[in-house]
Motif scaffolding. Structure first.
Motif, PDB file in Angstrom:
ATOM      1  N   LEU A  44       0.695  -1.170  -0.025  1.00 19.00           N
ATOM      2  CA  LEU A  44      -0.188  -0.049   0.066  1.00 19.00           C
ATOM      3  C   LEU A  44       0.878   1.264  -0.084  1.00 19.00           C
ATOM      4  O   LEU A  44       0.725   2.185  -0.836  1.00 19.00           O
ATOM      5  CB  LEU A  44      -0.924   0.182   1.172  1.00 19.00           C
ATOM      6  CG  LEU A  44      -1.514   1.179   1.493  1.00 19.00           C
ATOM      7  CD1 LEU A  44      -2.643   1.549   0.299  1.00 19.00           C
ATOM      8  CD2 LEU A  44      -2.650   1.125   2.923  1.00 19.00           C
ATOM      9  N   ALA A  47       2.800   1.548  -3.422  1.00 24.78           N
ATOM     10  CA  ALA A  47       1.717   1.954  -4.601  1.00 24.78           C
ATOM     11  C   ALA A  47       1.618   3.339  -4.439  1.00 24.78           C
ATOM     12  O   ALA A  47       1.464   4.249  -5.443  1.00 24.78           O
ATOM     13  CB  ALA A  47       0.642   1.026  -4.314  1.00 24.78           C
ATOM     14  N   LEU A  48       1.144   3.835  -3.135  1.00 24.49           N
ATOM     15  CA  LEU A  48       0.686   5.376  -3.005  1.00 24.49           C
ATOM     16  C   LEU A  48       1.850   6.246  -3.354  1.00 24.49           C
ATOM     17  O   LEU A  48       1.803   7.202  -4.159  1.00 24.49           O
ATOM     18  CB  LEU A  48       0.301   5.709  -1.690  1.00 24.49           C
ATOM     19  CG  LEU A  48      -1.229   5.075  -1.067  1.00 24.49           C
ATOM     20  CD1 LEU A  48      -1.264   5.387   0.401  1.00 24.49           C
ATOM     21  CD2 LEU A  48      -2.038   5.531  -1.972  1.00 24.49           C
ATOM     22  N   ASN A  50       4.636   5.405  -5.237  1.00 24.96           N
ATOM     23  CA  ASN A  50       4.893   5.423  -6.914  1.00 24.96           C
ATOM     24  C   ASN A  50       3.954   6.236  -7.849  1.00 24.96           C
ATOM     25  O   ASN A  50       4.286   7.121  -8.361  1.00 24.96           O
ATOM     26  CB  ASN A  50       5.011   3.850  -7.275  1.00 24.96           C
ATOM     27  CG  ASN A  50       5.986   3.243  -6.593  1.00 24.96           C
ATOM     28  OD1 ASN A  50       7.039   3.535  -6.242  1.00 24.96           O
ATOM     29  ND2 ASN A  50       5.935   1.836  -6.853  1.00 24.96           N
TER      30      ASN A  50
ATOM     31  N   LEU B   7      -0.070   3.308 -12.524  1.00 28.48           N
ATOM     32  CA  LEU B   7       0.115   3.455 -11.222  1.00 28.48           C
ATOM     33  C   LEU B   7      -0.833   4.047 -10.484  1.00 28.48           C
ATOM     34  O   LEU B   7      -1.314   3.552  -9.202  1.00 28.48           O
ATOM     35  CB  LEU B   7       1.175   4.881 -11.327  1.00 28.48           C
ATOM     36  CG  LEU B   7       2.354   4.573 -11.868  1.00 28.48           C
ATOM     37  CD1 LEU B   7       3.078   6.017 -12.366  1.00 28.48           C
ATOM     38  CD2 LEU B   7       3.458   4.107 -11.011  1.00 28.48           C
ATOM     39  N   LYS B  10      -2.826   0.628  -9.460  1.00 30.07           N
ATOM     40  CA  LYS B  10      -2.263  -0.005  -8.466  1.00 30.07           C
ATOM     41  C   LYS B  10      -2.435   0.501  -7.021  1.00 30.07           C
ATOM     42  O   LYS B  10      -3.145  -0.095  -6.141  1.00 30.07           O
ATOM     43  CB  LYS B  10      -0.659  -0.080  -8.536  1.00 30.07           C
ATOM     44  CG  LYS B  10       0.128  -0.909  -7.606  1.00 30.07           C
ATOM     45  CD  LYS B  10       0.565  -2.239  -8.278  1.00 30.07           C
ATOM     46  CE  LYS B  10       1.261  -3.006  -7.378  1.00 30.07           C
ATOM     47  NZ  LYS B  10       0.568  -3.443  -5.968  1.00 30.07           N
ATOM     48  N   ALA B  11      -2.605   1.812  -7.039  1.00 32.45           N
ATOM     49  CA  ALA B  11      -2.715   2.760  -5.794  1.00 32.45           C
ATOM     50  C   ALA B  11      -4.269   2.322  -5.414  1.00 32.45           C
ATOM     51  O   ALA B  11      -4.559   2.210  -4.217  1.00 32.45           O
ATOM     52  CB  ALA B  11      -2.474   3.964  -5.928  1.00 32.45           C
ATOM     53  N   GLU B  14      -4.667  -1.419  -4.060  1.00 31.25           N
ATOM     54  CA  GLU B  14      -4.175  -1.298  -3.004  1.00 31.25           C
ATOM     55  C   GLU B  14      -4.965  -0.747  -1.644  1.00 31.25           C
ATOM     56  O   GLU B  14      -5.370  -1.247  -0.799  1.00 31.25           O
ATOM     57  CB  GLU B  14      -2.862  -0.917  -2.496  1.00 31.25           C
ATOM     58  CG  GLU B  14      -1.790  -1.686  -3.500  1.00 31.25           C
ATOM     59  CD  GLU B  14      -1.351  -3.176  -2.815  1.00 31.25           C
ATOM     60  OE1 GLU B  14      -1.554  -3.272  -1.692  1.00 31.25           O
ATOM     61  OE2 GLU B  14      -1.221  -4.088  -3.599  1.00 31.25           O
ATOM     62  N   THR B  41       1.576  12.658   0.829  1.00 30.11           N
ATOM     63  CA  THR B  41       1.731  11.194   0.607  1.00 30.11           C
ATOM     64  C   THR B  41       2.848  10.501   1.195  1.00 30.11           C
ATOM     65  O   THR B  41       2.727   9.503   1.608  1.00 30.11           O
ATOM     66  CB  THR B  41       1.397  11.189  -0.927  1.00 30.11           C
ATOM     67  OG1 THR B  41       0.396  11.692  -1.468  1.00 30.11           O
ATOM     68  CG2 THR B  41       1.290   9.414  -1.256  1.00 30.11           C
TER      69      THR B  41
END
Lengths: 205, 205
Positions: A44, A47-48, A50, B7, B10-11, B14, B41
């Motif tokens: 998690l 992913a955030l 990136n 991207l 994926k975020a 998750e 973030t």
């Protein structure tokens, strides 16, 4: 709220910065992560990170993209002479889901809203006007929400381009498919009668 | 849902693993992070990672802690002969907020719940029984939720320690302060009459 751990407190505080997530919900989410394998939290967080650091905005339409041009703008089979103006990327996703639009988009990134301190210069309007001045766009479809702010934004853009050689249209407003007429609000119902369409037109799916 | 960016996808995926967070909510949260400064973030991701990888569970009571012993167990002014048995750390926080308990806690990490596949051996029960066998605990207060699972767990622990020299009690159940009697459920109301307390006792705040 008293925490027995500074690490927990920090995680809850950061989580509760998200919109609609209060301290209690944040605590519930964080405790859930604690009960799950460590890999879930790592994935998690990664992913955030990136997403936030590597994501790009399409140079042409301002849609979220992994490349300089988004997949829609880069697709040679889309009609580049029709541009649909939307508020944000969620509207692009909603319209794409209908599979009924084959042109390009232009994402404004918001609506003009003096109450929230958002003026025309906070939005991605100038690149749109420049695009139209280049002369390749034949039709501009306004697809903002039918609210006061949406209408204001539509009108502001319209004033900028009304002397240019471009057709402007707005998405149809009326009774939603499946709605009961008696429960429709009166403005919508009134306009749907004024803006009635030929019956044959309504047969197109 | 079709995403214009891997991207972003994926975020969102998750984020939607969290309980009560669907894809749409996850997208809203992630787009919010995109509109905020990058530092937010980074801090969120870092706080979650630190929390998950560095947090400890108190060796004595299983509460969440930054050290080997939690602040409550390490506090010499708490009465270590009284132990309050709770389900999870949120219950510790709730009871601590009332400032009415000066003993120690024991966090089980859940309730016996055959429906969810949780048996006694999945919970932190044995260390509690051992603690009582050592003989320093004088009173054990059961503070689990008054549900079927809570009662089962209470009873299971009680059976393990009933021959040992320890007083057991359970938190009072009855009509909540401020509740209207006519709307109270009948089990609660019935028990509150059976378990009535001397009137002078009710004057203690």
């Amino acid at each position: 709220m008293e925490f027995s751990s500074k690490l927990l407190e920090k995680a809850v505080n950061e989580m509760s910065q998200l919109p609609g997530v209060g301290k209690r919900t944040a605590l519930r989410l964080v405790l859930h992560l604690l009960r799950q394998p460590e890999s879930q939290t790592v994935q998690l967080a990664q992913a955030l990170l990136n997403m936030r650091t590597e994501i790009k905005f399409c140079k042409s339409c301002n849609n979220i993209s992994d490349n300089v041009l988004c997949e829609i703008c880069a697709n040679p089979r889309r009609q580049e002479e029709i541009i649909c103006v939307v508020e944000d990327i969620r509207d692009v996703m909603a319209i794409e889901n209908t599979s009924s639009f084959k042109g390009l988009y232009h994402v404004l990134g918001g609506k003009i809203s003096p109450m929230d301190g958002i003026g025309p210069h906070d939005l991605n309007i100038n690149p749109l006007v420049n695009k139209i001045k280049e002369g390749r766009v034949k039709e501009l479809i306004f697809a903002l929400s039918p609210t006061m702010e949406g209408d204001t934004t539509n009108f502001y853009i319209f004033k900028q381009i009304q002397d240019l050689d471009v057709v402007t249209s707005t998405i149809a407003r009326g009774i939603s498919i499946g709605d009961e007429l008696e429960y429709a609000d009166e403005v919508t119902l009134g306009r749907s009668i004024l803006n009635r369409i030929p019956f044959e037109g309504s047969l197109k799916s």
